[in-house]
Enzyme design. Structure first.
Site, mmCIF file in Angstrom:
data_model
loop_
_atom_site.group_PDB
_atom_site.id
_atom_site.type_symbol
_atom_site.label_atom_id
_atom_site.label_comp_id
_atom_site.label_asym_id
_atom_site.label_seq_id
_atom_site.Cartn_x
_atom_site.Cartn_y
_atom_site.Cartn_z
ATOM 1 N N GLY A 142 0.835 -1.200 0.000
ATOM 2 C CA GLY A 142 0.000 0.000 0.000
ATOM 3 C C GLY A 142 0.863 1.240 0.000
ATOM 4 O O GLY A 142 2.042 1.192 -0.384
ATOM 5 N N ASN A 143 0.285 2.344 0.444
ATOM 6 C CA ASN A 143 1.030 3.615 0.370
ATOM 7 C C ASN A 143 2.025 3.771 1.527
ATOM 8 O O ASN A 143 1.898 3.134 2.577
ATOM 9 C CB ASN A 143 0.052 4.798 0.292
ATOM 10 N N VAL A 152 0.918 4.846 5.333
ATOM 11 C CA VAL A 152 0.363 3.727 6.115
ATOM 12 C C VAL A 152 1.466 2.684 6.371
ATOM 13 O O VAL A 152 1.508 2.063 7.435
ATOM 14 C CB VAL A 152 -0.873 3.102 5.415
ATOM 15 N N GLY A 153 2.400 2.568 5.429
ATOM 16 C CA GLY A 153 3.543 1.672 5.641
ATOM 17 C C GLY A 153 4.290 2.024 6.918
ATOM 18 O O GLY A 153 4.696 1.144 7.681
ATOM 19 N N GLU A 197 5.662 -3.325 0.708
ATOM 20 C CA GLU A 197 5.614 -3.145 -0.750
ATOM 21 C C GLU A 197 4.903 -1.825 -0.997
ATOM 22 O O GLU A 197 3.677 -1.756 -0.931
ATOM 23 C CB GLU A 197 4.860 -4.315 -1.402
ATOM 24 N N CYS A 207 1.023 0.046 -9.076
ATOM 25 C CA CYS A 207 2.188 0.575 -8.344
ATOM 26 C C CYS A 207 3.395 0.767 -9.252
ATOM 27 O O CYS A 207 4.179 1.678 -9.033
ATOM 28 C CB CYS A 207 2.537 -0.351 -7.194
#
Ligand code: NAD
Length: 460
Positions: A192-193, A196-197, A214, A248
């Site tokens: 995800g983005n 939030v990572g 990722e 992505c």
């Protein structure tokens, strides 16, 4: 958690108990799960395609290729290589140990959490799942709430084909994920983005749980004049406008010389018409933006340049036309964050050296692309830049090579997967040393030391 009540057993506890039972370690169990996954994808293809159409307007062909065939291929590859990938590896032990056997043993990590995003809702949940199951782990899957139809299908079909205790699906959004992140996991795999990572990583840090992240970012493309512009445009337009640019590793922006910008934009226009017709709004092969909020975000980026292709949006219909922008300044809004939509800005620079400087002034990308037949340009890009992966004269197809690790570097992610690398990601490589009867020179390193031995040991 969505769909559960307070009396339901906690999914993490159930998954942990299944792992503790030991059954997930056997190759028979792993094979049965991978075969179940292959069967599920074959038998539930229609459910998957319908959910993809509902959430992302994805065509049946694109959904089949990107969400079903790729995952099925990955599971079959794991099945074929399972014995070899999981076999103990003998390594050399130093002669000083005399007779000793050193091996690397790949053992499962335990119970792993896989958090997926909305843009390829099945693929990005099930590709890591293949590695996690092949490595013998119990798994908790958390599909993205932003693609609700897909999330529902995942929760419906997974328990019908996979071990109902060892593989859990937890639906929900921020609240449910936050609660999950409080649980005991042996690994967290997040796609995800970046912002939030960092939340995921901070939560994992509390228990020192290892993570694979990722992430995304702006993936640049350098285009020079050494290839026919039509060929470049056909490949670029496919990569940028598939899934409406919500990929992505989609090409984010193009860097090229001032002379090439207009001809390239014109060729991109022709490529868009060839794939999606004069009005992509009515093309069965052109998708939709995942929700109105993202469509409005993208619409606000359109004035960042002169639209020579597309340039229109209808947020309420979740439609943004395939767009190519010229006269884009490096500090314009479209050049700030990852676009994640069907807008391709073309930024002009003097030459490939200037393009490399431009790339290096920004965060390390997930993918870096260049259309060039010049060896010196290729070598300069590899030597002087860094990115998760780099591909020449193609975009996105690097993901189709299972032997290439897929992952980012720095802000585009940490860790990688695909093929055997997935198995390694979800395994602990345990060192095993067994001393066998026989000579053992290490006994000479035990005190006390006579003067001769002391001198010898001090020499190193
Ligand atoms: P998303 O909004 O679906 O979020 C991803 C997951 O994080 C979801 O399961 C969601 O429930 C969870 N989440 C969201 N906010 C959270 C919070 N505050 N706390 C805990 N969990 C939370 O998807 P997204 O992030 O919009 O996905 C798009 C991004 O993902 C893009 O940046 C894209 O480049 C990147 N991406 C990377 C890859 C890759 O393989 N490297 C693949 C696809 C997408």
């Amino acid at each position: 958690m969505a769909g559960t009540t307070s009396t339901d057993p906690d999914p993490v506890t159930v998954a942990r108990a299944a792992f503790a039972s030991g059954r997930t370690r056997s190759l028979t169990w792993r094979r049965a799960q991978l075969e179940g996954l292959v069967r599920m994808l074959a038998e539930r293809g229609d459910d998957i395609r319908a959910a993809m159409a509902a959430d992302l307007g994805k065509s049946d062909v694109e959904a089949t290729l990107t969400e079903i065939s790729t995952v099925s291929g990955e599971a079959k590859l794991a099945l074929k290589n399972l014995r070899r990938w999981t076999a103990d590896r003998r390594v050399r032990a130093p002669l000083t140990l005399g007779t000793a056997r050193a091996t690397i043993h790949r053992e499962p990590l335990g119970t792993v959490l896989i958090i997926g995003p909305w843009n390829y809702p099945f693929h990005l949940l099930f590709m890591p799942l293949v590695g996690a199951l092949a490595a013998g782990n119990a798994v908790v899957l958390k599909p993205s709430e932003v693609a609700p139809a897909c999330s529902k299908v995942v929760a419906d079909i997974v328990p019908r084909y996979l071990d109902t205790e060892a593989v859990q699906v937890v639906e929900g959004g921020v609240e449910e994920t936050t609660r999950l992140l409080d649980g005991m996991f042996d690994h967290i795999f997040y796609t995800g983005n970046g912002p939030v990572g960092s939340i995921v990583m901070a939560a994992a840090a509390r228990r020192l749980t290892p993570v694979t992240l990722e992430l995304g970012g702006k993936s640049p493309v350098w285009v020079d004049s050494s290839l026919p512009v039509e060929r470049v445009a056909g490949s670029l337009a496919w990569g940028k406008f598939a899934n409406c640019g919500q990929t992505c590793v989609a090409p984010d922006y193009v860097l090229t010389t001032p002379e090439l910008a207009e001809p390239l934009a014109a060729a991109l226009g022709a490529a868009v018409r060839a794939s999606y017709g004069e009005d992509p709004l009515h093309s069965e092969y052109y998708g939709r933006i995942v929700n109105e909020r993202h469509a409005a975000r993208l619409a606000a980026l359109l004035p960042s340049g002169r639209a020579v292709v597309g340039g229109t949006a209808e947020a309420s219909a979740r439609y943004v036309a395939p767009t190519v922008l010229l006269d884009v300044a490096a500090d314009s809004p479209v050049m700030q964050d990852e676009i994640f939509g069907p807008i391709l800005p073309i930024v002009t620079v003097a030459d490939h050296d200037a393009a490399i400087d431009f790339i290096n002034e920004r965060p390390k990308p997930l993918a870096l692309y260049a259309y060039t037949n010049r060896a010196e340009v290729r070598e300069a890009i590899i030597a002087r830049t860094s990115s998760g992966g780099v591909a020449f004269n193609t975009v996105m197809t690097q993901l189709g090579v299972p032997a290439l690790p897929f992952g980012g570097v720095g802000p585009s992610g940490m860790g990688s997967y695909h093929g055997e690398r997935s198995l390694v990601t979800f395994s602990h490589e345990r060192s095993i040393l067994r001393k066998l009867p026989g000579p053992d020179l290490t006994t000479m390193a035990r005190p006390p030391f006579n003067p001769r031995m002391r001198k010898m040991l001090l020499r190193g």
